[in-house]
Design an enzyme around this catalytic site. Sequence first.
Site, PDB file in Angstrom:
ATOM      1  CB  ALA A 103      -0.933  -0.010   1.207  1.00 62.57           C
ATOM      2  CB  CYS A 129      12.824  -2.123 -12.968  1.00 60.39           C
ATOM      3  SG  CYS A 129      13.397  -2.512 -11.304  1.00 60.39           S
ATOM      4  CB  CYS A 151      15.607  -5.894 -11.092  1.00 67.94           C
ATOM      5  SG  CYS A 151      14.213  -5.899  -9.942  1.00 67.94           S
ATOM      6  CB  CYS A 207      11.054  -6.235  -8.900  1.00 67.32           C
ATOM      7  SG  CYS A 207      10.709  -4.561  -9.425  1.00 67.32           S
ATOM      8  CD  GLU A 241      12.558  -8.759 -12.464  1.00 70.37           C
ATOM      9  OE1 GLU A 241      11.768  -8.494 -11.534  1.00 70.37           O
ATOM     10  OE2 GLU A 241      12.453  -8.282 -13.601  1.00 70.37           O
TER      11      GLU A 241
END
Length: 138
Positions: A53, A95, A98, A60, A62
Site C-alpha cells: 500500500a 527494471c 533489478c 520486484c 527479480e
Amino acid sequence: MFDDPLSPSWTPLLEAAWQAREHAHAPYSHFQVGAALLTATGEVVAGCNVENAAYPVTLCAERGALSAAVAAGLRPGGLVAAVVVTDVAELTPPCGACRQALVEFAATLPVLLANRHTRRLHHLENLLPHSFTGSHFQ
Ligand code: THU
C-alpha cells in the site's frame, strides 16, 4: 545451453517463474511478474512481485528471487541464468534497480524474457552497460 532462447534448458526456470507468478501480490498494478534464477550449484530459485500500500515498498519478482537465492547460499559469480515472465504482449525487462541488484552477483548473465507466446534472450551486460560495482571504490 542458455545461448538459445528455445533451448529446453530454460524449461525448469520457466516453470518455476510461472508458478511463482501465480503467487504475486499485485493488488495495485494488477501486473503479476514471475522470475527464476539458476545458480551454479544447480538450484532454481523463484520469486514474484510483492506490492505494498506504500507503493515504494514494492519488491520486484527479480529481487525477490535474488534475495531467496542469497539466503540459500548464492555468492557473487554464482548465477547462471535468469527468467522473467509476464502475461502481457510486450515482454517485461528487469527494471533498473533489478539490473543493478543482479549485476552484483553476475557480470554476465543470460536473461530470458517470456510471455505465453514468445521469448527473447538478453544479456545483463547489455541491459546494464558500464555498470557501477564494488570495484569502483574498493
Ligand atoms: N515489476 C517486477 O516485478 N519486475 C519487473 O521487472 C518490472 C516491474 C513489478 C513491480 C510492480 O509490482 C509491478 O511490476 C508494476 O510495476
